[in-house]
Design a protein around this motif. Structure first.
Motif, PDB file in Angstrom:
ATOM      1  N   GLU A 150      35.575  44.359  36.695  1.00  0.00           N
ATOM      2  CA  GLU A 150      35.820  43.949  38.091  1.00  0.00           C
ATOM      3  C   GLU A 150      36.917  42.891  38.154  1.00  0.00           C
ATOM      4  N   THR A 151      36.865  41.942  37.206  1.00  0.00           N
ATOM      5  CA  THR A 151      37.885  40.884  37.166  1.00  0.00           C
ATOM      6  C   THR A 151      39.265  41.511  36.997  1.00  0.00           C
ATOM      7  N   GLN A 152      39.339  42.458  36.063  1.00  0.00           N
ATOM      8  CA  GLN A 152      40.645  43.102  35.805  1.00  0.00           C
ATOM      9  C   GLN A 152      41.127  43.876  37.031  1.00  0.00           C
ATOM     10  N   TYR A 153      40.193  44.548  37.695  1.00  0.00           N
ATOM     11  CA  TYR A 153      40.521  45.349  38.885  1.00  0.00           C
ATOM     12  C   TYR A 153      41.133  44.444  39.965  1.00  0.00           C
ATOM     13  N   LEU A 154      40.507  43.284  40.191  1.00  0.00           N
ATOM     14  CA  LEU A 154      40.995  42.378  41.243  1.00  0.00           C
ATOM     15  C   LEU A 154      42.342  41.772  40.857  1.00  0.00           C
ATOM     16  N   ILE A 155      42.484  41.393  39.590  1.00  0.00           N
ATOM     17  CA  ILE A 155      43.758  40.810  39.130  1.00  0.00           C
ATOM     18  C   ILE A 155      44.874  41.846  39.274  1.00  0.00           C
ATOM     19  N   ARG A 156      44.589  43.072  38.844  1.00  0.00           N
ATOM     20  CA  ARG A 156      45.606  44.133  38.900  1.00  0.00           C
ATOM     21  C   ARG A 156      46.033  44.386  40.349  1.00  0.00           C
TER      22      ARG A 156
END
Ligand SMILES: Cc1cc2nc3c(=O)[nH]c(=O)nc-3n(C[C@H](O)[C@H](O)[C@H](O)COP(=O)(O)OP(=O)(O)OC[C@H]3O[C@@H](n4cnc5c(N)ncnc54)[C@H](O)[C@@H]3O)c2cc1C
Length: 383
Positions: free
Chosen positions: A285-291
């Motif tokens: 989820e963290t990666q999804y939001l950062i991306r």
């Protein structure tokens, strides 16, 4: 003889607190118990928007959007000191939604709710307006307004007002059992006290079916899916007082919203989970939001820029659609158990809590003969 309340509410989230305020203001005796702090669960883990839900138009949820837009007006009027309108910009990207579709959606959004004091939408030249924030390839943007609110405060203010109207509000006191004895609901609390009531409302948010099965010992008619939504918080990513609505390739949207003067709030995700307990953001989820943010903003963010995170759970009625397509509208499930009413409240939005509370009292009218007046919460300010 111990007191018999008109209404007992399990759960002091926005729905429980809103019902307690409305009912107590109509002269009914109300008791509410929460296993934690008032407003300490989903109602403080939201994106903190009082909004029509532009995105729901795509799912043809015109009734929900109309009601939400009308409520946006009312909640802004009664809770102005904890809310403010902010402009949201949707950078246009042809690959995801055509410009005509967004413009049509915004035309509906501007008008579905009727008369409004909130500014109407418009098209912007992004390279002129935000040359330092967005990547240059985003040339056109669409601006609309929604309301940002302190969700936890809104919940607490409702509970406090209920208290002023003589409601009994109990915190850190879990409902262990609710059963019918001698034609009354008898609710057993964690502190071993027992409370009697004529009507029982289960407003326990994502714990709704758990409460129903384990504590009231009734089988639920509605199957739910628990869908986690997470947010990350970074130091302010830009100084302008605007929010962004970023469209992702999966057609979901992510908000970047100015938060508490010094921060940016970024969310949200949709991930199915098994339990409403101990929710935390996952690595994915963290990666999804950062991306998602890095696809749009010039300033790139990394994991180390995150100063805080929080996650909440949406209890969505199972209808076997993708999570983003499942309705955010509320569903009432009224049961008559040995002639006594039990109302289970499924789903809902922060935005529609006030209308939901009014509808609860309308649906329960015949069980609450002591009701002294009709709807009133659209006029009285929340302090
Ligand atoms: C990630 C996310 C973002 C969202 N963003 C928005 C938004 O921007 N705008 C919007 O309008 N809506 C938004 N929503 C929806 C909104 O937050 C919820 O609809 C709302 O907060 C639900 O309130 P509730 O009272 O039903 O649940 P909750 O706030 O979860 O309250 C339920 C309460 O019941 C208590 N409880 C449970 N079991 C028991 C028991 N046995 N005894 C006593 N107490 C019990 C819990 O402690 C809890 O406090 C969002 C939701 C999520 C998950």
């Amino acid at each position: 003889m111990s007191k018999v309340f008109d209404l007992f509410i399990i759960g002091g989230g926005i729905n429980g607190a809103g019902i307690a305020r409305d009912a107590s203001g109509r002269g009914l005796s109300v008791c509410l118990a929460d296993k934690g702090e008032i407003g300490g669960a989903t109602s403080s883990w939201s994106t903190k928007l009082i909004h029509g839900g532009l995105r729901y138009l795509e799912n043809y949820e015109f009734k929900l959007v109309r009601e939400s837009l009308k409520e946006r007006e009312i909640v802004y009027k009664i809770a102005r000191h904890i809310s403010k309108p902010i402009p949201f910009i949707i950078p246009h990207t042809d690959k995801i939604r055509p410009a005509w579709l967004i413009k049509f959606g915004l035309l509906l959004y501007d008008n579905l709710g009727g008369k409004t004091n909130i500014p109407k939408s418009k098209t912007l030249d992004l390279n002129k307006k935000f040359p330092n924030i967005l990547k240059e390839k985003f040339k056109t943007g669409f601006q609309y307004y929604d309301i940002q609110i302190d969700d936890k405060k809104l919940t607490k203010l409702n509970a406090q007002d209920a208290k002023k109207n003589k409601a009994k509000i109990l915190e850190y006191n879990k409902v262990k059992k609710a059963e019918i004895i001698n034609n009354e609901w008898v609710i057993s609390l964690q502190d071993k006290k027992k409370i009697k009531s004529k009507v029982l409302i289960n407003a326990s948010g994502p714990w709704i079916n758990e409460t129903l099965h384990k504590n009231i010992k009734i089988k639920s008619k509605n199957k739910i899916r628990l869908v986690k939504g997470s947010h990350i918080i970074t130091k302010k990513l830009y100084k302008e007082d605007v929010a962004f609505t970023f469209q992702n390739i999966d057609k979901r949207i992510i908000f970047v919203i100015p938060y508490k003067k010094k921060f940016s709030l970024i969310g949200t995700t949709e991930v199915e989970v098994k339990s409403p307990e101990n929710t935390v953001i996952s690595k994915q989820e963290t990666q999804y939001l950062i991306r998602s943010v890095n696809n749009y903003l010039k300033k790139q963010i990394r994991k180390k820029d995150i100063v805080d995170t929080y996650s909440g759970i949406r209890p969505l009625i199972e209808d076997f659609k993708e999570a983003s397509k499942v309705t955010r509208d509320y569903v009432f499930d009224l049961n008559i158990v040995n002639k006594l009413p039990l109302l289970n409240i499924y789903g809902g939005k922060l935005t529609t809590y006030r209308k939901l509370s009014e509808k609860v009292l309308l649906d329960l009218k015949k069980f609450l003969p002591k009701t002294k007046k009709g709807p009133w919460t659209d006029k009285k300010k929340l302090f």
